[in-house]
Write an enzyme that holds these catalytic residues in place. Structure first.
Site, PDB file in Angstrom:
ATOM      1  N   ASN A  10       0.874  -1.176   0.000  1.00  0.00           N
ATOM      2  CA  ASN A  10       0.000   0.000   0.000  1.00  0.00           C
ATOM      3  C   ASN A  10       0.910   1.224   0.000  1.00  0.00           C
ATOM      4  O   ASN A  10       1.521   1.538   1.011  1.00  0.00           O
ATOM      5  CB  ASN A  10      -0.886  -0.044   1.258  1.00  0.00           C
ATOM      6  CG  ASN A  10      -1.669   1.247   1.459  1.00  0.00           C
ATOM      7  OD1 ASN A  10      -1.761   2.072   0.547  1.00  0.00           O
ATOM      8  ND2 ASN A  10      -2.231   1.412   2.647  1.00  0.00           N
ATOM      9  N   LYS A  12       0.154   4.285  -0.225  1.00  0.00           N
ATOM     10  CA  LYS A  12      -0.432   5.496   0.411  1.00  0.00           C
ATOM     11  C   LYS A  12      -0.185   6.729  -0.468  1.00  0.00           C
ATOM     12  O   LYS A  12      -0.152   6.598  -1.689  1.00  0.00           O
ATOM     13  CB  LYS A  12       0.134   5.668   1.822  1.00  0.00           C
ATOM     14  CG  LYS A  12       0.022   4.396   2.647  1.00  0.00           C
ATOM     15  CD  LYS A  12       0.294   4.625   4.090  1.00  0.00           C
ATOM     16  CE  LYS A  12       0.251   3.305   4.817  1.00  0.00           C
ATOM     17  NZ  LYS A  12       0.227   3.451   6.257  1.00  0.00           N
ATOM     18  N   HIS A  93      -9.559   1.335   5.123  1.00  0.00           N
ATOM     19  CA  HIS A  93      -8.262   1.511   5.802  1.00  0.00           C
ATOM     20  C   HIS A  93      -8.442   2.494   6.960  1.00  0.00           C
ATOM     21  O   HIS A  93      -9.173   3.479   6.846  1.00  0.00           O
ATOM     22  CB  HIS A  93      -7.232   2.024   4.810  1.00  0.00           C
ATOM     23  CG  HIS A  93      -5.833   1.943   5.327  1.00  0.00           C
ATOM     24  ND1 HIS A  93      -5.342   2.820   6.267  1.00  0.00           N
ATOM     25  CD2 HIS A  93      -4.834   1.060   5.077  1.00  0.00           C
ATOM     26  CE1 HIS A  93      -4.096   2.496   6.562  1.00  0.00           C
ATOM     27  NE2 HIS A  93      -3.759   1.419   5.853  1.00  0.00           N
ATOM     28  N   GLU A  95      -6.643   4.782   8.035  1.00  0.00           N
ATOM     29  CA  GLU A  95      -6.286   6.178   7.731  1.00  0.00           C
ATOM     30  C   GLU A  95      -7.441   6.887   7.043  1.00  0.00           C
ATOM     31  O   GLU A  95      -7.638   8.089   7.214  1.00  0.00           O
ATOM     32  CB  GLU A  95      -5.001   6.226   6.893  1.00  0.00           C
ATOM     33  CG  GLU A  95      -3.788   5.915   7.763  1.00  0.00           C
ATOM     34  CD  GLU A  95      -2.559   5.445   7.010  1.00  0.00           C
ATOM     35  OE1 GLU A  95      -2.545   5.475   5.769  1.00  0.00           O
ATOM     36  OE2 GLU A  95      -1.605   5.028   7.697  1.00  0.00           O
ATOM     37  N   GLU A 164      -5.466  -4.930  10.633  1.00  0.00           N
ATOM     38  CA  GLU A 164      -4.382  -3.978  10.858  1.00  0.00           C
ATOM     39  C   GLU A 164      -4.637  -3.208  12.149  1.00  0.00           C
ATOM     40  O   GLU A 164      -5.394  -2.214  12.140  1.00  0.00           O
ATOM     41  CB  GLU A 164      -4.329  -2.963   9.710  1.00  0.00           C
ATOM     42  CG  GLU A 164      -4.100  -3.582   8.354  1.00  0.00           C
ATOM     43  CD  GLU A 164      -3.559  -2.552   7.374  1.00  0.00           C
ATOM     44  OE1 GLU A 164      -2.510  -2.822   6.806  1.00  0.00           O
ATOM     45  OE2 GLU A 164      -4.167  -1.480   7.215  1.00  0.00           O
ATOM     46  N   GLY A 170       2.682   1.859  10.777  1.00  0.00           N
ATOM     47  CA  GLY A 170       3.705   2.887  10.623  1.00  0.00           C
ATOM     48  C   GLY A 170       4.452   3.223  11.910  1.00  0.00           C
ATOM     49  O   GLY A 170       5.157   4.214  11.986  1.00  0.00           O
ATOM     50  N   SER A 210       3.453  -2.532  10.264  1.00  0.00           N
ATOM     51  CA  SER A 210       4.909  -2.587  10.427  1.00  0.00           C
ATOM     52  C   SER A 210       5.518  -3.937  10.051  1.00  0.00           C
ATOM     53  O   SER A 210       6.458  -4.401  10.703  1.00  0.00           O
ATOM     54  CB  SER A 210       5.306  -2.188  11.857  1.00  0.00           C
ATOM     55  OG  SER A 210       4.890  -0.863  12.133  1.00  0.00           O
TER      56      SER A 210
HETATM   57  C1  PEP Z   1      -0.820   0.026   6.146  1.00  0.00           C
HETATM   58  O1  PEP Z   1      -1.025   1.219   6.275  1.00  0.00           O
HETATM   59  O2  PEP Z   1      -1.623  -0.670   5.507  1.00  0.00           O
HETATM   60  C2  PEP Z   1       0.364  -0.522   6.799  1.00  0.00           C
HETATM   61  C3  PEP Z   1       0.347  -1.763   7.151  1.00  0.00           C
HETATM   62  O3  PEP Z   1       1.427   0.347   7.009  1.00  0.00           O
HETATM   63  P1  PEP Z   1       2.870  -0.026   7.646  1.00  0.00           P
HETATM   64  O4  PEP Z   1       3.314  -1.316   7.022  1.00  0.00           O
HETATM   65  O5  PEP Z   1       3.722   1.137   7.282  1.00  0.00           O
HETATM   66  O6  PEP Z   1       2.642  -0.173   9.114  1.00  0.00           O
END
Ligand code: PEP
Length: 253
Positions: A10, A12, A93, A95, A164, A170, A210
């Protein structure tokens, strides 16, 4: 569990055309790891260009508007991302839920429009740290998913779930394998309940938060983990491919 592990990047709000070389590198390398299904979701502006580069990897969108074409300045709908070459869309998501106040009803409307446009859906769910600390993570996540699952008549073709935990996105923190396993099992039980065990088995549950090359193996060998949704580590072909290699090795083991 059905199917190959699914590793999805992803991107972003990262990436200009300079990122196309990363997409190309990911695609060419993915051809050596056919036991893994690899995909990326670039920003809208790069979907078509990445699609043109992609011989092996899947290309998707990070969101879509739920409506038909119309006077919605700045919005892009499911049919448009499909036309640009997207085969799937990430919906729900955290975000988007946080930055844009997306509600379950809106996400469900987006699911309907995505299915109508022939897209597969990666449906995200996950709890905040407050919710986890209050011991309500499982109820919260299952509550996010339940109404959305009813939208899929044919989940095998259309649905992937990404768990998630918000506090792991992140941040460099990942949930423990035991926590991941417990949540993925709870999600699997819900899928069994809604679709029946046979149809549920075709739905992969990804972990996101992460994931990096050095923790990928442990996460991907956790029971009920069918792959990973990867943010930061998907922005470089080298780190993303480190995760793809780990996924491939779990298939060899
Ligand atoms: C995400 O936003 O879908 C995600 C998993 O981000 P990160 O791997 O940076 O934690």
């Amino acid at each position: 569990m059905a199917e190959r592990p699914y590793i999805v990047g992803n991107w972003k709000m990262f990436g200009t055309r300079a990122m196309l070389s990363e997409a190309r590198a990911i695609d060419r390398a993915a051809q050596r790891y056919m036991k893994v299904e690899v995909a990326v979701a670039p920003p809208y502006t790069l979907i078509h260009a990445v699609h043109k580069e992609a011989e092996q990897i899947g290309v998707g969108a990070q969101d879509c508007h739920p409506g038909e074409e119309g006077p919605h300045t700045g919005d892009i709908n499911a049919a448009m991302v499909a036309d640009a070459g997207a085969k799937f869309v990430i919906l729900g998501h955290s975000e988007r839920r946080q930055d844009h106040g997306e509600t379950g009803d809106l996400i469900n409307a987006k699911i309907e429009s995505a299915i109508e446009a022939g897209l597969r859906v990666i449906l995200c769910c996950g709890e905040s740290l407050e919710t986890r600390d209050a011991g309500q993570a499982e109820d919260f996540v299952l509550g996010q998913l339940r109404p959305a699952l009813e939208k899929f008549e044919d989940p095998a073709d259309r649905l992937t779930i990404a768990y998630e935990p918000i506090w792991a996105i992140g941040t460099g923190r990942t949930a423990t394998p035991l926590d991941i396993e417990a949540m993925h099992k709870a999600i699997r039980n819900l899928l069994d309940e809604v679709y029946g065990a046979e149809r549920s088995a075709d739905v992969r549950i990804l972990y996101g938060g992460s994931v990096k090359p050095d923790n990928a193996r442990e996460i991907l060998t956790t029971p009920e983990v069918g792959g990973a949704l990867v943010g930061g580590a998907s922005l470089s072909a080298e780190t993303f491919l480190g995760i793809v290699v780990a996924a491939s090795e779990t298939e060899d083991a």
